[in-house]
Design an enzyme around this catalytic site. Structure first.
Site, short mmCIF file in Angstrom:
data_model
loop_
_atom_site.label_atom_id
_atom_site.label_comp_id
_atom_site.label_asym_id
_atom_site.label_seq_id
_atom_site.Cartn_x
_atom_site.Cartn_y
_atom_site.Cartn_z
N GLY A 129 0.81 -1.22 0.00
CA GLY A 129 0.00 0.00 0.00
C GLY A 129 0.83 1.26 0.00
O GLY A 129 0.55 2.21 0.75
N ARG A 156 0.10 5.99 -1.49
CA ARG A 156 -0.47 7.21 -0.93
C ARG A 156 -0.44 7.15 0.60
O ARG A 156 -0.15 6.12 1.19
CB ARG A 156 -1.91 7.41 -1.40
CG ARG A 156 -2.84 6.28 -1.03
CD ARG A 156 -4.24 6.52 -1.53
NE ARG A 156 -5.16 5.46 -1.07
CZ ARG A 156 -6.47 5.50 -1.23
NH1 ARG A 156 -7.02 6.53 -1.83
NH2 ARG A 156 -7.23 4.52 -0.79
N ASN A 214 1.33 -2.52 5.51
CA ASN A 214 0.64 -1.24 5.67
C ASN A 214 -0.71 -1.19 4.97
O ASN A 214 -1.61 -0.47 5.42
CB ASN A 214 1.53 -0.11 5.12
CG ASN A 214 0.77 1.18 4.94
OD1 ASN A 214 0.49 1.90 5.89
ND2 ASN A 214 0.42 1.50 3.69
N SER A 241 -3.90 -0.32 14.51
CA SER A 241 -4.63 0.93 14.74
C SER A 241 -5.05 1.02 16.20
O SER A 241 -5.33 0.00 16.84
CB SER A 241 -5.87 1.02 13.84
OG SER A 241 -6.67 2.13 14.19
N TYR A 261 -13.83 -3.19 11.31
CA TYR A 261 -12.47 -2.68 11.11
C TYR A 261 -11.62 -2.92 12.35
O TYR A 261 -10.47 -3.37 12.26
CB TYR A 261 -12.54 -1.19 10.79
CG TYR A 261 -11.21 -0.49 10.66
CD1 TYR A 261 -10.47 -0.58 9.48
CD2 TYR A 261 -10.69 0.27 11.70
CE1 TYR A 261 -9.25 0.06 9.34
CE2 TYR A 261 -9.47 0.91 11.57
CZ TYR A 261 -8.75 0.81 10.40
OH TYR A 261 -7.54 1.44 10.27
N LYS A 288 -7.94 -5.09 12.89
CA LYS A 288 -6.72 -4.51 13.44
C LYS A 288 -6.31 -5.20 14.74
O LYS A 288 -5.12 -5.40 15.00
CB LYS A 288 -6.90 -3.01 13.64
CG LYS A 288 -7.06 -2.23 12.35
CD LYS A 288 -5.86 -2.41 11.43
CE LYS A 288 -5.92 -1.56 10.19
NZ LYS A 288 -4.70 -1.67 9.35
#
Length: 242
Positions: A9, A12, A84, A137, A150, A154
């Site tokens: 990833g 960006r 990532n 995260s 999500y 994580k």
């Protein structure tokens, strides 16, 4: 010889910042993403042969396998992997479409496991250790309304980190997680102005984080000075989780 690090990833946001910092620090970098984005082509030109990019969907095992094989062919067995790549989907779990839940798990968790597995097969065939860093995260530790699925992915990465550190430690391969708080990147672009203000108010340092707040820790964990740190989840969140 320059060390080779794979970053998923990297087109960006935080991934691009990691790739740029690694190149500046003298690494050779292989990265993948679904598209090159706006900034990566210029970085590829500037890197002078030290950066390799290939299109890959981290949620597709065949795609990631092809990328790892191509990266090893280009720069040799990697010293490090930075998992990532990831996606976020906001929505109350009771109404979140199951297809979105599946995509979150496949990309954020299963894809990272597949990348670690593929890269470890290369590392274990070579003496000298290595580094695996999973970007998890603060959400996986603290939770947040509308991000249950999500958060589960994580938290799964942090569990992977602890167990994998035990599996490969005797080969001098360290495995750690870096858990950013709320960063001012494209991924946080879906937050409303009110949500951003609330997060800033709850953060002791009084602002959202930036990629520049996280990258130095990743560089440290990839380096020789971090050789006795493994199985840890290191948080960079401005104090919001304390």
């Amino acid at each position: 010889m320059k060390r080779h690090v794979i970053v998923t990833g990297g087109s960006r946001g935080l991934g691009l910042a990691i790739v740029t910092a690694l190149l500046d620090a003298g690494y050779r970098v292989s990265t993948c993403s679904r598209t090159q984005g706006d900034a990566l082509p210029a970085l590829l030109e500037r890197a002078g042969g030290d950066l390799f990019w290939q299109q890959a969907d981290i949620g597709d095992s065949d795609s990631t396998d092809r990328f790892i094989q191509a990266a090893v062919a280009r720069f040799g067995v990697p010293w490090g992997l930075v998992n990532n790549a990831g996606i976020a989907r906001d929505g109350i779990l009771a109404t979140l479409p199951l297809v979105e839940v599946d995509r979150l798990i496949q990309t954020n968790l299963t894809g990272s496991i597949q990348m670690a597995r593929g890269v470890l097969r290369q590392m274990l065939g070579r003496a000298g250790g290595g580094r695996i860093i999973n970007i998890s995260s603060i959400i996986g530790q603290r939770g947040y309304t509308g991000l249950a699925a999500y958060a589960a992915t994580k938290a799964g990465l942090d569990g992977l980190t602890r167990a994998l550190a035990r599996e490969v430690g005797r080969r001098q391969i360290t495995v750690n997680s870096v858990a950013p708080g709320y960063l001012d990147t494209e991924m946080s672009g879906t937050l409303s102005a009110g949500q951003r203000e609330q997060i800033v108010r709850r953060t002791p340092l009084g602002r959202l984080g930036t990629a520049a707040d996280v990258v130095p820790l990743i560089l440290f964990l990839l380096g020789d000075a971090a050789g006795f740190i493994t199985g840890q989840t290191l948080t960079v969140d401005g104090g919001i989780g304390c």
